[in-house]
Design an enzyme around this catalytic site. Structure first.
Site, mmCIF file in Angstrom:
data_model
loop_
_atom_site.group_PDB
_atom_site.id
_atom_site.type_symbol
_atom_site.label_atom_id
_atom_site.label_comp_id
_atom_site.label_asym_id
_atom_site.label_seq_id
_atom_site.Cartn_x
_atom_site.Cartn_y
_atom_site.Cartn_z
ATOM 1 N N ASP A 252 0.828 -1.210 0.000
ATOM 2 C CA ASP A 252 0.000 0.000 0.000
ATOM 3 C C ASP A 252 0.859 1.256 0.000
ATOM 4 O O ASP A 252 0.444 2.312 0.463
ATOM 5 C CB ASP A 252 -0.940 -0.001 1.208
ATOM 6 C CG ASP A 252 -0.180 -0.081 2.532
ATOM 7 O OD1 ASP A 252 1.048 -0.303 2.510
ATOM 8 O OD2 ASP A 252 -0.815 0.063 3.595
ATOM 9 N N GLU A 253 2.062 1.154 -0.552
ATOM 10 C CA GLU A 253 2.996 2.275 -0.606
ATOM 11 C C GLU A 253 3.110 2.794 -2.040
ATOM 12 O O GLU A 253 3.325 2.031 -2.979
ATOM 13 C CB GLU A 253 4.377 1.839 -0.102
ATOM 14 C CG GLU A 253 5.398 2.960 -0.062
ATOM 15 C CD GLU A 253 6.777 2.475 0.372
ATOM 16 O OE1 GLU A 253 7.638 3.327 0.649
ATOM 17 O OE2 GLU A 253 6.993 1.238 0.403
#
Length: 332
Positions: A252-253
Site C-alpha cells: 500500500d505504498e
C-alpha cells in the site's frame, strides 16, 4: 549556416537525449530547456497531437505556466506544421492570420519557429521556440532546430512504442494498478536529478502510505483491501499532472515525482490536492469505506540532491504524518 559552436551544442544535446533513454517526459523537458540557450529563445514547448487538438506536453521559459494548454489543430501555426510537415516561421503573432492569437497573447509570445517532429513519416508533435519580441528568429535558427528534430522525434517515437510494448510494459509497470513500478520510479528519479543538475529547476518526490489497510483486510477481506488500493491509485493519478510520475512501490505504498514544481509552495499545494482527492469516501458493494493516506515529501535541491537522501527525508515526513493520524484517532 549555424556556427561551429552552435553545431557542437546540437551534438551535445543529442548525446544527452540518448542518455535519457525511454523517459519520454525527460526527453521532452530536456529539449525545451536546451532550446532556450541554443537559439536565445524566451520560451519553448513540445506540443503533442491528440485527436483534433495539439497539447503543450513540455514547456520552458515564458511557456512554463502553459503546460497542458490545448490548441485546435486546424486553427494554430503548430497545427498547420503538423498537417503540412513543414517548418513554419511567424515574425509577428499580432499580424499573422495563421496563429491562434488568443493563445499567443496568453503565453506572451510575438514571434516563433515551429518545427515538425517526424519519424518514419509519422508526425509525433512539434517543437516550438518563442520570443516576446517580434522578428526574433532567423533562418539559421530554424536550421539549427531542424538538426535536432529527427533525433527528438525518434526518441519520442520509441519512448511511446516501447511504453506500449507488452514485455517492456510488464517490466516497468505494476500489474495490479497499471502505475509505474519501483524500477521505473527509480529510473525517473535518477533522470529528474540529472535534469535538475543541468537546469536548476527544482522537483519533489512524495511518499504515500495508505491508512488503515490492515484493518480493512482483517474486517472485510483482501478483496475489499485490493479494491481500495486500486481506488487510491486512481485518485492519486487523477490529482497529478501528465508530467508527474506516479508509482506503486509495493503493498500500500506509493511514490510520486513532481516535475517540475514552483517554489516555495509547489510541493505543499500538490500534497493538499492529492490528499483532498483521496479523502472522499469510497463506496463498494453498498458500503462506504473511509479512504486516507499519509503523505510526506522532499524537494531537490533544498532537501538533498542524492536519491537516498531525498527518499529518506520524504519517508521521515510521511511517518510523522502517519503518527499524527494515529494520535488523532486515539484522542477521538
Amino acid at each position: 549556416m549555424p556556427s561551429q559552436e552552435k553545431l557542437m551544442a546540437v551534438i551535445r544535446t543529442q548525446t544527452e537525449i540518448a542518455k535519457l533513454g525511454l523517459d519520454l517526459w525527460g526527453v521532452m523537458q530536456y529539449i525545451v530547456e536546451a532550446t532556450l540557450s541554443l537559439i536565445a529563445a524566451d520560451g519553448a514547448a513540445i506540443e503533442l497531437t491528440e485527436g483534433d487538438e495539439i497539447v503543450y506536453g513540455a514547456t520552458a521559459g515564458i511557456a512554463n505556466a502553459q503546460l497542458g494548454l490545448r490548441l485546435k489543430t486546424a486553427a494554430s501555426l503548430s497545427g498547420l506544421s503538423v498537417l503540412t510537415g513543414e517548418t513554419l516561421h511567424c515574425d509577428d503573432s499580432e499580424l499573422d492570420p495563421r496563429v491562434d492569437r488568443v493563445a499567443c497573447r496568453s503565453v506572451g509570445l510575438r514571434s516563433m519557429i515551429v518545427i515538425p517532429l517526424r519519424h518514419q513519416g509519422v508526425t509525433v508533435g512539434v517543437l516550438k521556440a518563442m520570443s516576446a519580441q517580434p522578428e526574433q528568429f532567423t533562418a539559421d535558427d530554424g536550421a539549427l532546430l531542424g538538426l535536432l528534430s529527427e533525433v527528438v522525434a525518434s526518441a519520442m517515437y520509441f519512448s511511446v512504442k516501447y511504453d506500449r510494448n507488452n514485455l517492456f510494459y510488464t517490466a516497468t509497470h505494476d500489474g495490479m494498478t497499471g502505475l509505474a513500478n519501483r524500477s521505473l520510479f527509480m529510473d525517473r528519479l535518477r533522470n529528474a536529478i540529472l535534469l535538475q543538475n543541468r537546469d536548476g529547476r527544482p522537483f519533489a518526490v512524495l511518499m504515500i502510505d495508505m491508512d488503515g489497510l490492515k484493518q480493512v483486510n482483517d474486517t472485510f477481506g483482501h478483496r475489499t483491501g485490493d479494491a481500495l488500493i486500486l481506488e487510491l491509485a486512481k485518485r492519486i493519478k487523477n490529482a497529478t499532472r501528465g508530467s508527474d510520475t506516479v508509482a506503486r512501490l509495493g503493498g500500500d505504498e506509493f511514490g510520486v515525482i513532481l516535475t517540475p514544481i514552483e517554489l516555495p509552495e509547489g510541493m505543499d499545494t500538490a500534497i493538499e490536492r492529492i490528499d483532498a482527492e483521496i479523502r472522499a469516501p469510497f463506496r463498494l458493494e453498498g458500503r462506504f469505506h473511509p479512504l486516507g493516506a499519509s503523505i510526506g515529501g522532499a524537494v531537490s535541491p533544498q532537501d538533498g540532491i542524492a536519491i537516498d537522501r531525498l527518499l529518506e527525508v520524504a519517508d521521515q515526513r510521511m511517518y510523522a504524518v502517519k503518527h499524527a493520524h494515529h494520535r488523532s484517532l486515539e484522542e477521538a
